[in-house]
Design an enzyme around this catalytic site. Structure first.
Site, PDB file in Angstrom:
ATOM      1  N   ARG A 256       0.560   3.805  -3.175  1.00  0.00           N
ATOM      2  CA  ARG A 256      -0.138   5.051  -2.842  1.00  0.00           C
ATOM      3  C   ARG A 256       0.828   6.211  -2.648  1.00  0.00           C
ATOM      4  O   ARG A 256       0.753   7.225  -3.348  1.00  0.00           O
ATOM      5  CB  ARG A 256      -0.977   4.859  -1.580  1.00  0.00           C
TER       6      ARG A 256
ATOM      7  N   GLU B 122     -12.656   0.806 -10.101  1.00  0.00           N
ATOM      8  CA  GLU B 122     -12.333  -0.105 -11.204  1.00  0.00           C
ATOM      9  C   GLU B 122     -13.286  -0.020 -12.397  1.00  0.00           C
ATOM     10  O   GLU B 122     -12.844  -0.070 -13.549  1.00  0.00           O
ATOM     11  CB  GLU B 122     -12.255  -1.554 -10.708  1.00  0.00           C
TER      12      GLU B 122
ATOM     13  N   GLU C 102       0.830  -1.214   0.000  1.00  0.00           N
ATOM     14  CA  GLU C 102       0.000   0.000   0.000  1.00  0.00           C
ATOM     15  C   GLU C 102       0.859   1.257   0.000  1.00  0.00           C
ATOM     16  O   GLU C 102       0.537   2.253  -0.656  1.00  0.00           O
ATOM     17  CB  GLU C 102      -0.920   0.028   1.239  1.00  0.00           C
TER      18      GLU C 102
ATOM     19  N   ASP D 267      -4.795  -9.146  -8.401  1.00  0.00           N
ATOM     20  CA  ASP D 267      -5.194  -8.166  -9.421  1.00  0.00           C
ATOM     21  C   ASP D 267      -4.060  -7.371 -10.059  1.00  0.00           C
ATOM     22  O   ASP D 267      -3.772  -7.484 -11.249  1.00  0.00           O
ATOM     23  CB  ASP D 267      -6.288  -7.223  -8.890  1.00  0.00           C
TER      24      ASP D 267
END
Ligand SMILES: *[C@@H]1O[C@H](CO)[C@@H](O)[C@H](O)[C@H]1NC(C)=O
Ligand SMILES: *[C@@H]1O[C@H](CO)[C@@H](O)[C@H](O)[C@H]1NC(C)=O
Length: 567
Positions: A157, A460, A153, A283
């Protein structure tokens, strides 16, 4: 009348000021060597290359079109959310939009501010961008010795956000902070085979496991874009070597038919399960295979061939149709029998955009290119239907799709088999299974049930609409994106921002007290890019990381190729 300016000689010398003036003017039109922010070069535009970007000296283009008007409305939504964040949650990670309070759920360094930088630049909010810089300049990325930054993360980010803002603005301080953070996170790679640990303390370098001792495929393969670009900007070898080592592991891994499992063993770097998925555990790994090849000027064939393998495994094994409306969806499989779970996650709605991007860039046969595009359009249709089916106009976070009756094998709905059968029949109607026009259905009549009926302001679906619009110029994707934006405005807006929803089934939908930073970084950015009449951030020059932070496509210089052994 024969008027002659007394201070200019009558000879040819009088043209000198004119010639010099014209030369100076033409010089200002020379492109500055940064990738263009705009699809079309526009006279007079130059990237600010000094420390202080100036406001653009011209009015927004095409203000008269309905789409530009809609883009302005998205900008208004961004300002509403960002102002609420600054008012109630500045210096914290995220706004709590119902209680007007703050939460520190990602290291407490001011996540929403960092993730908003590039969105502000793209939306031409220069003043807000400039106001944020002193805060970023102050950042030290400290943590108390008992706390740990989640590696994945923090990379996608914070590091992605800083690098993107740097590449757009040219502000060197942003690169300095990205370099600081990149270095502080490196201890995560100190494992037997270099697979990253779940979390790292940025001060002491201590690391910590997550809930599992195994490494998720998504976590191992979603740092390459950021670290390779950072290596290119700084020349620091270790940035490249740590992330490429993982690519080497993948290239050598014994994986059947390109089905890379969702978990890997930390101590041996071998597959730890037999689940193959594009959902939460996997993903962005699929995404970073294709995007590494694109980001580095299509030079890294290792990444490309890994993507070609995983993409055909997805198409051959993970795509299914529902029996009723023939909705095309992507699920996950596990076990030696490759049993499908029929679970379909909203997170997986990034896949249509990725497949379309691959279809437009990869060296595929015509048949394969068409198959990838059909899959992209069919899946994006289903993502849209899961929104349109609900009273709130927004889609649930996770669904279980209806299986075919009397099908002990579980494979009866497999899409590639339906496409083959349709082709054998001579392709009746010209439209393959899973791409027909689809009607919406009310609760109780749908060919799926919500496993998690919440709406989390996720990007998404609109991300894929944005990419499909860019790649096909089919206005349907813009119309659908607009419907989504109207639902977001109607259902999720609060006095200080926008909130996640407890259920998509009803309108007005019950609000929850959360506004994830990806709403600012991704959802609103993709909607703005979808509606904007200018082709901002053209795909031939930029690659979006998995948190929608665009990074500029670059080429490795010969000396870099030698240094990093790229071939
Ligand atoms: C930067 O940090 C210093 C020292 O902690 C503080 O006094 C100052 O207000 C900070 N500036 C900003 C813009 O946050
Ligand atoms: C645009 O996309 C929609 C949805 O996939 C499809 O139904 C329609 O036929 C497309 N239009 C064109 C001109 O391709």
């Amino acid at each position: 009348m024969n008027y002659v300016r007394p201070w200019l000689p009558k000879t040819k010398l009088r043209f000198i000021p004119l010639v010099l003036g014209s030369a100076l003017f033409l010089w200002t039109l020379l492109p500055y060597p940064r990738p263009p922010l705009h699809g079309r070069p526009r006279p007079g535009f130059r990237y600010p290359h000094e420390r202080h970007p100036r406001p653009r000296p011209y009015p927004p283009p095409h203000p008269h079109t309905i789409w530009q008007e809609r883009a302005e409305q998205v900008k208004g939504a961004f300002l509403h959310a960002y102002d609420g964040y600054l008012k109630y949650a500045a210096s914290h990670d995220e706004l709590l939009p119902l209680s007007n309070a703050a939460v520190d759920n990602f290291n407490g360094w001011g996540l929403s501010l960092v993730e908003s930088l590039d969105t502000m630049w793209i939306m031409d909010l220069q003043e807000d961008f400039m106001d944020a810089l002193p805060v970023i300049a102050n950042m030290t990325f400290d943590l108390p010795s008992t706390e740990y930054a989640p590696f994945f993360e923090t990379v996608i980010r914070y590091l992605g956000g800083l690098l993107s803002a740097y590449s757009l603005s040219g502000e060197p301080m942003l690169l300095a902070r990205a370099d600081d953070l990149g270095r502080m996170l490196l201890p995560a790679f100190n494992t037997p085979h270099g697979l990253p640990t779940y979390a790292v303390n940025t001060v002491t370098g201590a690391t910590r496991q997550g809930w599992s001792s195994d490494v998720l495929w998504a976590e191992a393969l979603s740092c390459q874009l950021e670290y390779k670009y950072l290596a290119h900007l700084t020349g620091r070898k270790e940035y490249f070597e740590h992330v490429e080592r993982i690519m080497d592991l993948m290239a050598l891994a014994e994986v059947k038919d390109g089905m890379f499992p969702t978990k890997w063993k930390m101590d041996t770097a071998e597959p730890a399960n037999d689940q193959f998925s594009v959902g939460a555990f996997a993903d962005s790994a699929h995404e970073y295979l294709l995007k590494q090849w694109l980001l580095t000027g299509q030079s890294e064939s290792k990444a490309r061939s890994l993507y070609m393998k995983s993409a055909s495994a997805i198409i051959n094994h993970l795509l299914y149709l529902t029996p009723n409306r023939q909705l095309l969806y992507v699920t996950d499989i596990s076990g030696s029998s490759r049993w499908p779970s029929h679970i379909f996650e909203h997170l997986s709605c990034f896949l249509p955009g990725l497949l379309a991007l691959g279809a437009h860039t990869l060296p595929l046969s015509d048949d394969d290119r068409q198959l990838h595009m059909w899959a992209a359009e069919g899946l994006a249709n289903t993502c849209w239907i899961t929104y349109a089916d609900h009273k709130s106009g927004l889609g649930p976070d996770e669904m279980v799709m209806e299986d075919w009756d009397e099908d002990p094998s579980g494979y009866k709905g497999r899409w590639v088999d339906h496409v083959k059968a349709w082709k054998r029949k001579g392709s009746p109607g010209g439209v393959p299974p899973g791409l027909q026009g689809i009607e919406t259905k009310a609760r109780g009549q749908r060919d799926y049930t919500a496993r998690r009926g919440t709406y989390l302001l996720r990007p998404e679906a609109v991300e894929s609409f944005c990419l499909l619009w860019r790649l096909t110029r089919n206005e349907t994707w813009r119309d659908r994106g607009w419907a989504v934006f109207e639902s977001i405005e109607r259902e999720t807006k609060t006095d200080s921002g926008y909130s996640t929803l407890g259920s998509v089934e009803v309108s007005p939908a019950p609000k929850m007290n959360s506004m994830p930073s990806f709403f600012l970084a991704e959802t609103l950015k993709y909607l703005y890019l979808l509606f904007s009449e200018e082709e901002l951030i053209p795909l031939e020059h930029w690659v979006f990381n998995t948190e929608a932070h665009p990074l500029p496509i670059f080429e490795w210089a010969d000396w870099e190729k030698q240094r990093y052994h790229i071939n």
